[in-house]
Design an enzyme around this catalytic site. Structure first.
Site, PDB file in Angstrom:
ATOM      1  N   CYS A  46       0.817  -1.214   0.000  1.00 53.04           N
ATOM      2  CA  CYS A  46       0.000   0.000   0.000  1.00 53.04           C
ATOM      3  C   CYS A  46       0.847   1.258   0.000  1.00 53.04           C
ATOM      4  O   CYS A  46       0.339   2.343  -0.230  1.00 53.04           O
ATOM      5  CB  CYS A  46      -0.947   0.007   1.198  1.00 53.04           C
ATOM      6  SG  CYS A  46      -0.059  -0.007   2.761  1.00 53.04           S
ATOM      7  N   CYS A  96      -2.080  -3.960   8.338  1.00 52.69           N
ATOM      8  CA  CYS A  96      -1.706  -2.604   8.771  1.00 52.69           C
ATOM      9  C   CYS A  96      -1.096  -2.649  10.169  1.00 52.69           C
ATOM     10  O   CYS A  96      -0.195  -1.857  10.481  1.00 52.69           O
ATOM     11  CB  CYS A  96      -2.915  -1.689   8.779  1.00 52.69           C
ATOM     12  SG  CYS A  96      -3.936  -1.807   7.300  1.00 52.69           S
TER      13      CYS A  96
HETATM   14 FE1  FES Z   1      -1.495   0.438   4.252  1.00 50.59          FE
HETATM   15 FE2  FES Z   1      -3.233   0.102   6.120  1.00 50.59          FE
HETATM   16  S1  FES Z   1      -3.632   0.115   4.011  1.00 50.59           S
HETATM   17  S2  FES Z   1      -1.119   0.235   6.322  1.00 50.59           S
END
Ligand code: FES
Length: 147
Positions: free
Chosen positions: A33, A103
């Site tokens: 992400c 996360c």
């Molecule tokens: Fe990247 Fe939560 S979506 S740390």
């Protein structure tokens, strides 16, 4: 979808900021992400974590988990801080949705990276602590104020 505690820690994150001359600092990123988390530790001569602050450029779950993780490690010694796993952080937050579990790994990794940095600076070995895989502290310093 999110527990009240997650929402609270996202909206009112504790220990945001930076520690000047930290005992250890760890920065980790999630390659998928692109989110980044940095944790600063202030550790006293008895190896007790006096203070802990964080900066997170990331999603709400990452902010909530870093906030809770800093609360959990404060006042602990370094061995106890190693037990603050992503599972422990999630439990303290009354859970995270399954898609957000990754996360919470950032917080655990950032704490470990900061402890590793502390150990290296002090020439000690912390039992049970592995070299962080994704510490991206090197070369990131100049971008520090961007997040
Ligand atoms: Fe990247 Fe939560 S979506 S740390």
């Amino acid at each position: 979808m999110y527990s009240e505690k997650v929402i609270d820690h996202f909206q009112n994150p504790r220990n945001v900021g930076k520690i000047e001359n930290p005992s250890g600092v760890g920065t980790v990123g999630n390659a998928k992400c692109g989110d980044i988390m940095r944790i600063y530790l202030d550790i006293d001569e008895n190896q007790i974590i006096r203070d802990c602050k964080f900066k997170t450029f990331g999603c709400g779950a990452a902010i909530a988990t870093s906030s809770m993780a800093t609360e959990l490690v404060k006042g602990k010694n370094i061995q106890e801080a190693l037990q603050v796993t992503n599972k422990a952080v999630m439990e303290a937050l009354d859970g995270l949705p399954p898609v957000k579990v990754h996360c919470s790994l950032l917080a655990e990794e950032a704490i470990h990276a900061a402890l590793w940095d502390y150990a290296e600076k002090h020439g000690i070995k912390i039992e049970g602590l592995e070299k962080p895989k994704s510490d991206i502290h090197e070369g990131e310093e100049e971008e520090e104020e961007d997040y």
